[in-house]
Every structure is written in C-alpha cells, then in structure tokens.
Enzyme design. Structure first.
Site, mmCIF file in Angstrom:
data_model
loop_
_atom_site.group_PDB
_atom_site.id
_atom_site.type_symbol
_atom_site.label_atom_id
_atom_site.label_comp_id
_atom_site.label_asym_id
_atom_site.label_seq_id
_atom_site.Cartn_x
_atom_site.Cartn_y
_atom_site.Cartn_z
ATOM 1 N N ASP A 7 0.754 -4.199 4.915
ATOM 2 C CA ASP A 7 1.140 -3.295 3.831
ATOM 3 C C ASP A 7 -0.150 -2.830 3.164
ATOM 4 O OD1 ASP A 7 2.849 -1.983 1.914
ATOM 5 O OD2 ASP A 7 2.338 -3.580 0.512
ATOM 6 N N GLU A 68 3.084 0.490 7.568
ATOM 7 C CA GLU A 68 3.931 1.518 6.976
ATOM 8 C C GLU A 68 3.304 2.880 7.239
ATOM 9 O OE1 GLU A 68 6.346 1.095 3.051
ATOM 10 O OE2 GLU A 68 4.400 1.957 2.534
ATOM 11 N N ASP A 141 3.136 -7.615 -2.123
ATOM 12 C CA ASP A 141 2.588 -6.931 -0.947
ATOM 13 C C ASP A 141 2.732 -7.797 0.308
ATOM 14 O OD1 ASP A 141 0.860 -4.654 -2.498
ATOM 15 O OD2 ASP A 141 0.776 -6.581 -3.513
#
Length: 167
Positions: A7, A68, A141
């Site tokens: 992330d 992502e 996170d």
C-alpha cells in the site's frame, strides 16, 4: 502461492505477505509499514522504501507483488509523490524478478469485503477475520497491504479455476 501486497504512501508504505495454503487457508507471514519522515528529502525516503521492500522480498520470497492501481487525486503534488513511491515499489519487485499486478481500490474492497465502497474499518475488520489475526493490523496501511495481497490471491485462484474448467 505467496503474495506481497504493498500500500504505497508518502508517509507510511504498508506491506503484507500472505500465503494461500493448499487447504485454502490464508496465512499472514508478516505485515507492517515503512515509516517515512517528512523532514527527509524525497530521494532518501524513496531509497528507504526500496531497501526495506527489497529486504522483505529477500526474506519472504513472494511469488508475486500486488499494489493498488492509480487513482485520481485532487492534489497534483501529492499525486506525483505517490507516483514516485509506486515506481520505487515496482522497481523493488521487478529488480527481484517478480511480476507486479495492480488492482483498483474498488476491486480490492470487493474482493475482501464484498462491497467496493466499503469503509476503511470494514476492510480492516475483514482482513483480521480472513487471516484469523488476534488484532487489527497496525498501522492501517498494513491492513490495506494485506487486503491487496488477499485480493490478488482470490483473483488468481478464481482465474486458475476458470482455466481448469475451460480445459
């Protein structure tokens, strides 16, 4: 199959390594975040991310890396910095000879929670349940990185089943 989920962030870059066992059970091997000081120059922060992700890859030997995908940001300067962090994460993976797979935020949330517009707390709760963890991974996170890894494992398993049926 073992996946490193990343992330990307300019303050915290979350990571999580998840393994899908032969019995279908998901196991968290490690998770956490690379904490970056906003006072350090950006090149030093990027070097820290590259080095730390390289260590995690070397130690846990994932089969793939999932991150992502790009999303829209209102602040152009923040978006550029985030893009640089993503580039360094991709570089760490490709330097180790690993394929990088990108997933949209809606896809990640759908794979983990079943709803693409789920709240952050819902994602954290489901990650904790899916991995049978005693507590919610911190910082947030780290939970997001685990969700990205779980998304890839679910997606890869589905694609594998579909190709087996097609044969």
């Amino acid at each position: 199959m073992r996946v490193l989920g990343i992330d990307c962030g300019t303050e915290y870059t979350g990571f999580g390594v998840v393994e899908l066992c032969l019995d279908g059970k998901l196991v968290c091997l490690t998770c956490g975040a690379v904490k970056l000081s906003p006072r350090e120059p950006l090149p030093l922060r990027l070097a820290t991310i590259f080095e730390r992700l390289g260590e995690i890859i070397h130690e846990h030997r994932p089969d793939n890396v999932a991150i992502e995908g790009i999303f829209y940001a209102l602040n152009v300067k923040s978006a550029l910095k985030l893009g640089q962090v993503r580039g360094v994460a991709m570089l760490a993976a490709s330097t180790a000879g690993l394929e990088v797979i990108e997933y949209a935020p809606l896809t990640i949330k759908s794979a983990v929670v079943g709803y693409g517009r789920a709240e952050k707390q819902q994602v954290q709760h489901m990650v904790t349940r899916l991995l049978n963890l005693s507590e919610i991974p911190e910082p947030p996170d780290a939970a997001d990185a685990l969700a990205i890894a779980i998304c890839h494992l679910h997606t890869a398993a589905t694609l594998e089943r579909q190709s087996a049926v097609a044969r």
